[in-house]
Design a protein around this motif. Sequence first.
Motif, short mmCIF file in Angstrom:
data_model
loop_
_atom_site.label_atom_id
_atom_site.label_comp_id
_atom_site.label_asym_id
_atom_site.label_seq_id
_atom_site.Cartn_x
_atom_site.Cartn_y
_atom_site.Cartn_z
N ILE A 1 0.71 6.60 7.69
CA ILE A 1 1.38 7.76 7.09
C ILE A 1 1.08 9.00 7.93
CG2 ILE A 1 1.43 9.31 5.09
CD1 ILE A 1 0.94 6.74 3.35
N ALA B 1 -2.65 1.89 6.09
CA ALA B 1 -1.49 2.58 5.52
C ALA B 1 -1.70 4.09 5.60
CB ALA B 1 -1.27 2.15 4.07
N ARG B 2 -2.90 4.53 5.28
CA ARG B 2 -3.20 5.97 5.34
C ARG B 2 -3.02 6.47 6.78
NH1 ARG B 2 -8.51 6.09 3.05
NH2 ARG B 2 -7.53 5.49 1.10
N ALA C 1 0.83 -1.21 0.00
CA ALA C 1 0.00 0.00 0.00
C ALA C 1 0.86 1.26 0.00
CB ALA C 1 -0.93 0.00 1.22
N MET C 2 1.95 1.24 0.76
CA MET C 2 2.85 2.41 0.80
C MET C 2 3.51 2.61 -0.57
SD MET C 2 2.94 3.73 4.00
CE MET C 2 4.52 4.47 4.38
N ALA D 1 2.34 1.71 -3.43
CA ALA D 1 1.31 2.16 -4.36
C ALA D 1 1.00 3.65 -4.18
CB ALA D 1 0.04 1.34 -4.18
N THR D 2 1.26 4.14 -2.97
CA THR D 2 1.03 5.57 -2.70
C THR D 2 2.22 6.42 -3.15
OG1 THR D 2 -0.07 4.75 -0.70
CG2 THR D 2 0.20 7.10 -0.83
N GLY D 3 3.27 5.77 -3.63
CA GLY D 3 4.40 6.51 -4.17
C GLY D 3 5.62 6.54 -3.28
N TRP D 4 5.59 5.81 -2.17
CA TRP D 4 6.76 5.75 -1.30
C TRP D 4 7.73 4.70 -1.84
CZ3 TRP D 4 7.19 7.78 4.04
CH2 TRP D 4 6.16 8.67 4.36
N LYS E 1 6.99 12.81 5.41
CA LYS E 1 5.73 12.62 4.67
C LYS E 1 5.79 13.20 3.26
CE LYS E 1 2.82 13.09 8.49
NZ LYS E 1 1.77 13.91 9.01
N ILE F 1 -5.41 -0.72 3.23
CA ILE F 1 -5.26 0.60 2.61
C ILE F 1 -5.56 1.69 3.65
CG2 ILE F 1 -6.23 2.19 0.89
CD1 ILE F 1 -6.65 -0.39 -0.89
#
Length: 259
Positions: free
Chosen positions: A249, A245-246, A25-26, A28-31, A257, A242
């Motif tokens: 973060i 993960a949010r 999930a991280m 996929a969020t761009g990390w 962040k 998901i």
Amino acid sequence: MITIAIANQKGGVGKTTTAINIATAMAATGWKTLLIDLDPQGNASTGLGIEAAARELTSYDLLLEEATLPECTLSTDIPGLDIVPATQDLSGAEVELVSVEDRTARLTKALAQHSRAYEVCFIDCPPSLGLLTLNALCAADTLLVPLQCEFFALEGLSQLLQTVERIQQGFNPNLGIVGVVLTMFDRRNRLTDQVADDVRDCLGGLVFENVIPRNVRLSEAPSHGMPALVYDHQCPGSRAYIGLARELIGRLPETRKAA
Ligand code: ATP
Ligand code: MG
């Protein structure tokens, strides 16, 4: 790079499932994400589709200083997610490291020169408080604890928290606890409800709002060598990860962040 150890000495509480899916999930969020498999069972490696034959250099070589982090790292099918795999050999490291002077600092040292290559690093720990987990807790900025909603859940936790205190007093004064995630939650079972309430009474805001439900899709995914988030991103388990993960973060220090 922020390093997050996923640990609980109790077996089968959802450490690896959490590691695989939250790392996915991280990413996929761009990390830019690294997952270190620090369990001789190698479940995180298997669950991300890393064949046994592909595991040439592993977390064993990293701890024994036989290879560097980039040399031990493999890319996964998930864009932005790399892994340091593990094999059964890693159980030998636990024994071989006993006679070494800086035995709890091996992972810290291995990560130190490469901390700019990734934004976040998760460490999937084995179900014990032995040298492997100690290496993870020394190398980590913070700890994420999966807790299964069952009767003895809190009992095991106090032992883990005592270990964290010892590490804070000795090797890693800045080690934090980013949160406790309740796993395998079953709404229809009154006992899990009761345990969840007790845990929240006891630990308060340390417990993540997002709870991971018991969901068969989460347990099917590893046999297909993929995270549940890829296997079935709509299932309740994936949606819970998901959300987690949010929330995770949101709990990380502001400066990290950026992604
Ligand atoms: P170990 O201590 O052996 O490393 P672990 O803490 O890493 O175990 P997992 O391997 O993640 O735990 O989970 C144990 C088993 O439960 C696995 O078969 C996994 O697929 C299954 N499982 C984990 N979480 C869930 C869930 N939320 N719903 C259903 N099954 C789950
Ligand atoms: Mg595991």
